[in-house]
Design a protein around this motif. Structure first.
Motif, PDB file in Angstrom:
ATOM      1  N   GLN A 174     -20.215  -7.774   1.421  1.00 50.29           N
ATOM      2  CA  GLN A 174     -19.414  -7.385   0.266  1.00 50.29           C
ATOM      3  C   GLN A 174     -19.406  -5.870   0.150  1.00 50.29           C
ATOM      4  OE1 GLN A 174     -20.328  -9.422  -3.348  1.00 50.29           O
ATOM      5  NE2 GLN A 174     -18.990  -8.141  -4.608  1.00 50.29           N
ATOM      6  N   ARG A 175     -18.215  -5.317   0.110  1.00 48.79           N
ATOM      7  CA  ARG A 175     -18.056  -3.877  -0.015  1.00 48.79           C
ATOM      8  C   ARG A 175     -16.669  -3.595  -0.574  1.00 48.79           C
ATOM      9  NH1 ARG A 175     -16.793  -1.525   6.017  1.00 48.79           N
ATOM     10  NH2 ARG A 175     -15.541  -0.097   4.765  1.00 48.79           N
ATOM     11  N   LYS A 176     -16.427  -2.344  -0.888  1.00 48.99           N
ATOM     12  CA  LYS A 176     -15.135  -1.945  -1.446  1.00 48.99           C
ATOM     13  C   LYS A 176     -14.130  -1.724  -0.319  1.00 48.99           C
ATOM     14  CE  LYS A 176     -12.922   1.941  -3.851  1.00 48.99           C
ATOM     15  NZ  LYS A 176     -13.161   3.224  -4.528  1.00 48.99           N
ATOM     16  N   TYR A 177     -12.958  -2.335  -0.472  1.00 50.40           N
ATOM     17  CA  TYR A 177     -11.835  -2.097   0.437  1.00 50.40           C
ATOM     18  C   TYR A 177     -10.642  -1.626  -0.386  1.00 50.40           C
ATOM     19  CZ  TYR A 177     -14.519  -4.608   3.958  1.00 50.40           C
ATOM     20  OH  TYR A 177     -15.507  -4.986   4.834  1.00 50.40           O
ATOM     21  N   THR A 178      -9.831  -0.771   0.200  1.00 52.57           N
ATOM     22  CA  THR A 178      -8.703  -0.195  -0.524  1.00 52.57           C
ATOM     23  C   THR A 178      -7.380  -0.521   0.158  1.00 52.57           C
ATOM     24  OG1 THR A 178      -8.732   1.907   0.690  1.00 52.57           O
ATOM     25  CG2 THR A 178     -10.175   1.730  -1.268  1.00 52.57           C
ATOM     26  N   LEU A 179      -6.309  -0.347  -0.615  1.00 53.31           N
ATOM     27  CA  LEU A 179      -4.975  -0.546  -0.060  1.00 53.31           C
ATOM     28  C   LEU A 179      -4.707   0.474   1.042  1.00 53.31           C
ATOM     29  CD1 LEU A 179      -2.449  -2.306  -0.415  1.00 53.31           C
ATOM     30  CD2 LEU A 179      -1.580  -0.603  -2.015  1.00 53.31           C
ATOM     31  N   GLY A 180      -5.275   1.666   0.908  1.00 52.47           N
ATOM     32  CA  GLY A 180      -5.108   2.677   1.942  1.00 52.47           C
ATOM     33  C   GLY A 180      -5.683   2.237   3.276  1.00 52.47           C
ATOM     34  N   GLN A 181      -6.807   1.527   3.258  1.00 57.95           N
ATOM     35  CA  GLN A 181      -7.380   1.036   4.505  1.00 57.95           C
ATOM     36  C   GLN A 181      -6.480  -0.017   5.152  1.00 57.95           C
ATOM     37  OE1 GLN A 181     -11.285   0.154   2.612  1.00 57.95           O
ATOM     38  NE2 GLN A 181     -12.186   1.198   4.385  1.00 57.95           N
ATOM     39  N   PHE A 182      -5.873  -0.869   4.325  1.00 57.75           N
ATOM     40  CA  PHE A 182      -4.949  -1.861   4.877  1.00 57.75           C
ATOM     41  C   PHE A 182      -3.785  -1.175   5.579  1.00 57.75           C
ATOM     42  CE2 PHE A 182      -1.065  -4.434   4.290  1.00 57.75           C
ATOM     43  CZ  PHE A 182      -1.412  -5.538   5.063  1.00 57.75           C
ATOM     44  N   PHE A 183      -3.191  -0.158   4.934  1.00 59.39           N
ATOM     45  CA  PHE A 183      -2.078   0.547   5.558  1.00 59.39           C
ATOM     46  C   PHE A 183      -2.535   1.334   6.781  1.00 59.39           C
ATOM     47  CE2 PHE A 183       0.327  -0.705   1.937  1.00 59.39           C
ATOM     48  CZ  PHE A 183       1.668  -0.567   2.277  1.00 59.39           C
ATOM     49  N   ALA A 184      -3.782   1.798   6.783  1.00 54.65           N
ATOM     50  CA  ALA A 184      -4.296   2.531   7.941  1.00 54.65           C
ATOM     51  C   ALA A 184      -4.363   1.631   9.173  1.00 54.65           C
ATOM     52  CB  ALA A 184      -5.670   3.109   7.622  1.00 54.65           C
ATOM     53  N   LEU A 185      -4.850   0.387   9.010  1.00 52.49           N
ATOM     54  CA  LEU A 185      -4.919  -0.489  10.181  1.00 52.49           C
ATOM     55  C   LEU A 185      -3.539  -1.031  10.546  1.00 52.49           C
ATOM     56  CD1 LEU A 185      -4.840  -3.830   9.523  1.00 52.49           C
ATOM     57  CD2 LEU A 185      -6.995  -3.257   8.430  1.00 52.49           C
ATOM     58  N   TRP A 186      -2.613  -1.041   9.567  1.00 52.62           N
ATOM     59  CA  TRP A 186      -1.208  -1.384   9.851  1.00 52.62           C
ATOM     60  C   TRP A 186      -0.523  -0.205  10.534  1.00 52.62           C
ATOM     61  CZ3 TRP A 186       2.740  -2.871   5.441  1.00 52.62           C
ATOM     62  CH2 TRP A 186       3.879  -3.472   6.001  1.00 52.62           C
ATOM     63  N   GLN A 187      -1.156   0.966  10.447  1.00 55.23           N
ATOM     64  CA  GLN A 187      -0.640   2.213  10.993  1.00 55.23           C
ATOM     65  C   GLN A 187       0.718   2.570  10.383  1.00 55.23           C
ATOM     66  OE1 GLN A 187      -2.738   2.848  15.207  1.00 55.23           O
ATOM     67  NE2 GLN A 187      -1.154   1.289  15.334  1.00 55.23           N
ATOM     68  N   GLN A 188       0.751   2.432   9.047  1.00 57.31           N
ATOM     69  CA  GLN A 188       1.916   2.805   8.254  1.00 57.31           C
ATOM     70  C   GLN A 188       1.472   3.767   7.159  1.00 57.31           C
ATOM     71  OE1 GLN A 188       5.164   1.998   8.685  1.00 57.31           O
ATOM     72  NE2 GLN A 188       4.645   0.839  10.536  1.00 57.31           N
ATOM     73  N   PRO A 189       2.297   4.763   6.813  1.00 57.41           N
ATOM     74  CA  PRO A 189       1.902   5.721   5.777  1.00 57.41           C
ATOM     75  C   PRO A 189       1.905   5.107   4.381  1.00 57.41           C
ATOM     76  CG  PRO A 189       4.148   6.151   6.521  1.00 57.41           C
ATOM     77  CD  PRO A 189       3.596   5.093   7.430  1.00 57.41           C
ATOM     78  N   LEU A 190       1.012   5.608   3.537  1.00 61.31           N
ATOM     79  CA  LEU A 190       0.975   5.231   2.126  1.00 61.31           C
ATOM     80  C   LEU A 190       0.566   6.477   1.353  1.00 61.31           C
ATOM     81  CD1 LEU A 190       1.147   3.080  -0.117  1.00 61.31           C
ATOM     82  CD2 LEU A 190      -1.280   2.612   0.268  1.00 61.31           C
ATOM     83  N   THR A 191       1.556   7.129   0.727  1.00 59.39           N
ATOM     84  CA  THR A 191       1.319   8.380   0.021  1.00 59.39           C
ATOM     85  C   THR A 191       1.935   8.292  -1.373  1.00 59.39           C
ATOM     86  OG1 THR A 191       3.368   9.458   0.757  1.00 59.39           O
ATOM     87  CG2 THR A 191       1.456   9.595   2.233  1.00 59.39           C
TER      88      THR A 191
END
Length: 247
Positions: A174-191
């Motif tokens: 159990q740890r913190k995951y963010t939407l930014g990490q999801f987009f990072a592994l999708w290799q799509q920008p999120l700004t």
């Protein structure tokens, strides 16, 4: 994969039985209204709690555009499928190397297993999150309720099985995951002004409430509804019906 699909099919059968019961009760209630001239009682919907209250700015503002059309029938996970052109292809996601602290495991992890829903609208049109993000070498099994993707090489701890907007968080701890990490592994920008290939001013909702912080910092939490509107019109925040799923 067979056990998982069997479980999903069993959940769909239970949901179908519930829907039939609801339809029968509704028909009986309508007959009573017509026969006796009864007045229907008003229903009060309970508002969903905001799991991101620390960064939300308050109740959602009225939408500046029309609400989205009715969602299609539920998919293999018991959540409504998202119709439309995917925001970006799943094929852009990472292919096995560790990304932003997220590894790709040979099997799905179950020590920490939650589900978050993400919906992205671009100028008022729904742009689905495609199945297969976070699944290396995915293969789709066709079911009566639509395709269900599984990995043949490895599973990232954040991944998507179906085109229903559900992000599976399946982690060895159990740890913190963010939407930014999801987009990072999708290799799509999120700004602050870009979501995948779509650019423009963003309006972000978390559990129906306006969110003012960077979208990449949104923490993925159980049964959380994240909606990002890029450009205009802004679609009124949509609430996911989790009751028909076993997620």
């Amino acid at each position: 994969m067979g056990e998982r699909v069997d479980a999903l099919r069993a959940a769909r059968r239970r949901a179908a039985r519930r829907r039939r019961i609801v339809r029968v009760v509704a028909w009986v209630g309508m007959a009573g209204v017509l026969a006796g001239g009864l007045t229907a009682a008003a229903l009060t919907l309970a508002g969903k709690g905001n799991r991101a209250a620390a960064t939300a700015t308050g109740p959602a503002s009225p939408a500046t555009g029309p609400a989205s059309p009715a969602l299609p029938a539920t998919g293999p996970e018991g959540i409504a499928l998202e119709d439309g052109t995917p925001l970006a292809p799943a094929s852009t996601s990472a292919t096995g190397r560790t990304i932003d602290g997220i590894s790709c495991s040979a099997s799905e992890q179950v020590a920490y297993h939650i589900h978050t829903h993400l919906a992205v609208y671009v100028n008022g049109s729904l742009r689905p999150i495609p199945a297969g993000v976070g699944l290396v070498s995915p293969v789709a099994e066709q079911t009566a309720d639509g395709p269900f993707d599984s990995a043949t090489t490895c599973y990232y701890w954040l991944h998507v099985h179906s085109q229903d907007g559900i992000i599976h968080v399946e982690s060895p701890s159990q740890r913190k995951y963010t939407l930014g990490q999801f987009f990072a592994l999708w290799q799509q920008p999120l700004t602050a002004d870009q979501v995948g290939p779509a650019r423009g001013p963003l309006t972000v909702f978390v559990n129906g409430r306006r969110y003012a912080g960077p979208p990449s910092e949104i923490t993925l939490l159980p049964h959380e509804d994240i909606q990002i509107d890029v450009g205009t019109p802004t679609v009124a925040p949509q609430q996911v019906d989790w009751s028909k799923s076993q997620l």
